[in-house]
Design a protein around this motif. Structure first.
Motif, PDB file in Angstrom:
ATOM      1  N   ILE A  10       0.840  -1.207   0.000  1.00 53.89           N
ATOM      2  CA  ILE A  10       0.000   0.000   0.000  1.00 53.89           C
ATOM      3  C   ILE A  10       0.873   1.254   0.000  1.00 53.89           C
ATOM      4  O   ILE A  10       0.650   2.201  -0.759  1.00 53.89           O
ATOM      5  CB  ILE A  10      -0.948  -0.001   1.218  1.00 53.89           C
ATOM      6  N   LEU A  11       1.902   1.263   0.877  1.00 48.25           N
ATOM      7  CA  LEU A  11       2.809   2.410   0.934  1.00 48.25           C
ATOM      8  C   LEU A  11       3.553   2.583  -0.383  1.00 48.25           C
ATOM      9  O   LEU A  11       3.756   3.704  -0.859  1.00 48.25           O
ATOM     10  CB  LEU A  11       3.801   2.232   2.086  1.00 48.25           C
ATOM     11  N   ASP A  12       3.969   1.476  -0.986  1.00 51.63           N
ATOM     12  CA  ASP A  12       4.684   1.530  -2.251  1.00 51.63           C
ATOM     13  C   ASP A  12       3.787   2.092  -3.349  1.00 51.63           C
ATOM     14  O   ASP A  12       4.245   2.866  -4.195  1.00 51.63           O
ATOM     15  CB  ASP A  12       5.165   0.127  -2.615  1.00 51.63           C
ATOM     16  N   LEU A  13       2.518   1.714  -3.342  1.00 53.62           N
ATOM     17  CA  LEU A  13       1.579   2.211  -4.346  1.00 53.62           C
ATOM     18  C   LEU A  13       1.358   3.715  -4.186  1.00 53.62           C
ATOM     19  O   LEU A  13       1.348   4.458  -5.179  1.00 53.62           O
ATOM     20  CB  LEU A  13       0.248   1.462  -4.223  1.00 53.62           C
ATOM     21  N   GLU A  14       1.211   4.168  -2.942  1.00 53.73           N
ATOM     22  CA  GLU A  14       1.031   5.601  -2.698  1.00 53.73           C
ATOM     23  C   GLU A  14       2.272   6.387  -3.120  1.00 53.73           C
ATOM     24  O   GLU A  14       2.179   7.467  -3.707  1.00 53.73           O
ATOM     25  CB  GLU A  14       0.735   5.849  -1.206  1.00 53.73           C
ATOM     26  N   ASP A  15       3.448   5.831  -2.830  1.00 54.40           N
ATOM     27  CA  ASP A  15       4.687   6.500  -3.205  1.00 54.40           C
ATOM     28  C   ASP A  15       4.823   6.573  -4.724  1.00 54.40           C
ATOM     29  O   ASP A  15       5.280   7.584  -5.272  1.00 54.40           O
ATOM     30  CB  ASP A  15       5.871   5.737  -2.606  1.00 54.40           C
ATOM     31  N   GLN A  16       4.420   5.523  -5.405  1.00 54.46           N
ATOM     32  CA  GLN A  16       4.471   5.500  -6.865  1.00 54.46           C
ATOM     33  C   GLN A  16       3.568   6.573  -7.450  1.00 54.46           C
ATOM     34  O   GLN A  16       3.922   7.256  -8.422  1.00 54.46           O
ATOM     35  CB  GLN A  16       4.056   4.109  -7.366  1.00 54.46           C
ATOM     36  N   LYS A  17       2.404   6.757  -6.849  1.00 61.51           N
ATOM     37  CA  LYS A  17       1.479   7.786  -7.331  1.00 61.51           C
ATOM     38  C   LYS A  17       2.077   9.188  -7.159  1.00 61.51           C
ATOM     39  O   LYS A  17       1.921  10.051  -8.015  1.00 61.51           O
ATOM     40  CB  LYS A  17       0.149   7.691  -6.583  1.00 61.51           C
ATOM     41  N   GLU A  18       2.772   9.399  -6.031  1.00 61.63           N
ATOM     42  CA  GLU A  18       3.411  10.705  -5.803  1.00 61.63           C
ATOM     43  C   GLU A  18       4.489  10.970  -6.844  1.00 61.63           C
ATOM     44  O   GLU A  18       4.594  12.085  -7.384  1.00 61.63           O
ATOM     45  CB  GLU A  18       4.014  10.748  -4.397  1.00 61.63           C
ATOM     46  N   LEU A  19       5.305   9.960  -7.135  1.00 56.80           N
ATOM     47  CA  LEU A  19       6.364  10.124  -8.134  1.00 56.80           C
ATOM     48  C   LEU A  19       5.767  10.373  -9.527  1.00 56.80           C
ATOM     49  O   LEU A  19       6.306  11.175 -10.302  1.00 56.80           O
ATOM     50  CB  LEU A  19       7.266   8.890  -8.164  1.00 56.80           C
ATOM     51  N   GLU A  20       4.674   9.718  -9.840  1.00 52.78           N
ATOM     52  CA  GLU A  20       4.015   9.944 -11.134  1.00 52.78           C
ATOM     53  C   GLU A  20       3.482  11.372 -11.229  1.00 52.78           C
ATOM     54  O   GLU A  20       3.533  11.994 -12.304  1.00 52.78           O
ATOM     55  CB  GLU A  20       2.884   8.933 -11.324  1.00 52.78           C
TER      56      GLU A  20
END
Length: 271
Positions: A110-120
């Motif tokens: 979940i944290l990795d997915l949220e971080d990926q969205k921020e980078l995108e």
């Protein structure tokens, strides 16, 4: 006559109410001696047994005679190693371990997915800047396993063989600095790269030195933005040792002469 006999019987019958506080006192004294004895030589087994006695006394025990001797002799403990291991050791059941691992993996995903969205989102903002200024042939962004990578061709910022950012290109560097403003901030690595054409000048004895100074000088301009904290930035120089193009061609060498801005994921930063 009957009243006198009853009165004499009552006088002869002793009051036993003192037994209750006396038993409590003995219990407390026993607990005190146990503590005094155990503090003289503490080990894991004795401590565990002592804890069991105290739990029994204060959470439902009825008296000192309800408990066995809490501290065993060394010889007795040697004869029964399995029993002591059962008392002092605790092992999670396989199902409990699996459940904990599953929960941990779910949280990390979940944290990795949220971080990926921020980078995108950051990438979209940088791409909009590139499109607005028509920098398609000079700038490039990509999401990698290491984070968000912004690649800048060297001819955007530097003259050939020089590490100082050109005055007319400092505006571009300051505009990029605004795009790197984040809350909370992220670790950012500035790295310099060159082609494999040897360089030997009074200022730089190798491409390695040139690449390092280009990264440092570019980072200094970025950090003129007061909203960027220097503790989140670092600079590296790789010289010609991490090419992305073929150094045997002009096009490949031009690709290799670059400055990269790597925005790290938060999870990787925390680790």
């Amino acid at each position: 006559m009957s009243r006198r006999k009853r009165k004499k019987r009552d006088e002869n019958h002793s009051d036993e109410s003192w037994l209750l506080p006396y038993a409590d006192l003995l219990t407390l004294l026993l607990a005190l001696f146990i503590v005094l004895f155990s503090t003289s030589s503490v080990d894991a087994q004795k401590f565990q047994q002592l804890s069991q006695v105290f739990n029994g006394i204060f959470l439902g025990g009825t008296g000192p005679l309800d408990y066995q001797q809490p501290i065993e002799s060394d010889e007795h403990s040697k004869d029964q190693p399995k029993k002591s291991e059962e008392v002092t050791e605790y092992k999670e059941a396989p199902d409990e371990v699996d459940d904990n691992e599953a929960i941990k993996e779910s949280i990390e995903s979940i944290l990795d997915l949220e971080d990926q969205k921020e980078l995108e989102a950051i990438q979209s903002k940088i791409n909009a800047y590139i499109q607005k200024n028509d920098f398609h042939n000079k700038f490039d962004t990509s999401l990698t396993t290491e984070g968000l990578l912004l690649t800048i061709r060297d001819n955007v910022l530097f003259q050939s063989g020089r590490a100082e950012v050109r005055k007319e290109d400092e505006k571009t560097a300051r505009e990029l600095a605004v795009l790197l403003e984040m809350e909370p901030p992220r670790n950012i690595i500035i790295s310099g790269h060159t082609d494999n054409v040897p360089i030997r000048t009074a200022a730089y004895q190798s491409n390695w030195e040139l690449s390092v100074m280009r990264a440092v000088n570019f980072m200094k301009i970025l950090l003129k933005d007061e909203k960027l904290d220097p503790k989140w930035f670092s600079a590296k120089g790789y010289g010609e040792f991490q090419p992305i193009g073929n150094n045997d061609t002009d096009v490949g060498r031009a690709q290799n002469r670059r400055v990269e801005v790597l925005i790290l994921p938060r999870l990787k930063t925390d680790e």
